[in-house]
Design a protein around this motif. Structure first.
Motif, mmCIF file in Angstrom:
data_model
loop_
_atom_site.group_PDB
_atom_site.id
_atom_site.type_symbol
_atom_site.label_atom_id
_atom_site.label_comp_id
_atom_site.label_asym_id
_atom_site.label_seq_id
_atom_site.Cartn_x
_atom_site.Cartn_y
_atom_site.Cartn_z
ATOM 1 N N THR A 22 3.456 3.762 -1.989
ATOM 2 C CA THR A 22 3.724 3.895 -3.039
ATOM 3 C C THR A 22 4.271 4.456 -3.550
ATOM 4 O O THR A 22 5.450 4.807 -4.373
ATOM 5 C CB THR A 22 2.289 4.550 -3.911
ATOM 6 N N GLN A 71 -3.381 5.347 2.249
ATOM 7 C CA GLN A 71 -3.735 3.848 2.474
ATOM 8 C C GLN A 71 -2.869 3.967 3.989
ATOM 9 O O GLN A 71 -2.066 4.444 3.411
ATOM 10 C CB GLN A 71 -3.784 2.938 1.719
ATOM 11 N N ASP A 124 0.189 6.427 3.343
ATOM 12 C CA ASP A 124 1.140 7.010 2.286
ATOM 13 C C ASP A 124 0.429 7.824 2.077
ATOM 14 O O ASP A 124 -1.340 8.047 1.535
ATOM 15 C CB ASP A 124 0.553 6.092 1.197
ATOM 16 N N SER A 142 -1.523 6.813 -1.766
ATOM 17 C CA SER A 142 -2.739 6.142 -2.057
ATOM 18 C C SER A 142 -3.707 6.058 -0.682
ATOM 19 O O SER A 142 -5.258 5.976 -0.921
ATOM 20 C CB SER A 142 -1.974 4.852 -2.260
ATOM 21 N N LYS A 159 0.689 -1.130 -0.213
ATOM 22 C CA LYS A 159 0.356 -0.097 0.184
ATOM 23 C C LYS A 159 0.991 1.528 -0.037
ATOM 24 O O LYS A 159 0.341 2.583 -0.310
ATOM 25 C CB LYS A 159 -0.848 -0.277 1.243
#
Length: 137
Positions: A24, A62, A57, A60, A22
């Motif tokens: 990136t 997430q 992150d 994202s 998750k």
């Protein structure tokens, strides 16, 4: 009011979740969520501190690291919730943070992901959220 002494009597990492799929990029945000539970136990007072760490992150949005640490502090002279000294809330977090910081670095390094190293931090801003998120049993 007498000064109350306290000590960290136990801690454990009850929940550990790392999902680097998750993650990136290198832009991350971190979040801390402290909660407390005060209870009397056999004529002594115990404060259970749950300290949750999240790494998110930014691209994202997430969460890729979630770690929950549970610590138990015992008091020598506190017999009621109102007897907890003001300095306890900030100091309990400051006492526990190095354990969390070392654990995060170690577990990410051992997973061969490259260590996720938290810097030393001033977490005094978490004192009030801990105070508000403390319940009495």
């Amino acid at each position: 009011m007498k000064a109350a002494s306290f000590s960290l009597s136990d801690y454990s990492f009850d929940k550990v979740s790392i999902d680097y799929s998750k993650k990136t990029g290198n832009e991350i945000s971190i979040d801390f969520d402290p909660k407390g539970l005060f209870k009397l136990k056999d004529e002594s007072a115990v404060f259970e501190l749950t300290f949750v760490f999240n790494a998110i992150d930014k691209v994202s949005a997430q969460q890729f690291i979630n770690i929950e640490c549970h610590a138990i502090f015992t008091f020598a002279e506190v017999i009621a919730f109102d007897d907890i000294p003001e300095y306890f809330y900030g100091n309990s977090i400051a006492i526990l943070f190095p354990y969390i910081r070392a654990f995060i670095s170690t577990v990410t390094l051992q997973a061969n992901l490259g260590p996720f190293v938290l810097p030393t931090m001033n977490l005094s801003s978490l004192e009030e959220p801990l105070r508000k998120n403390t319940t009495v049993e």
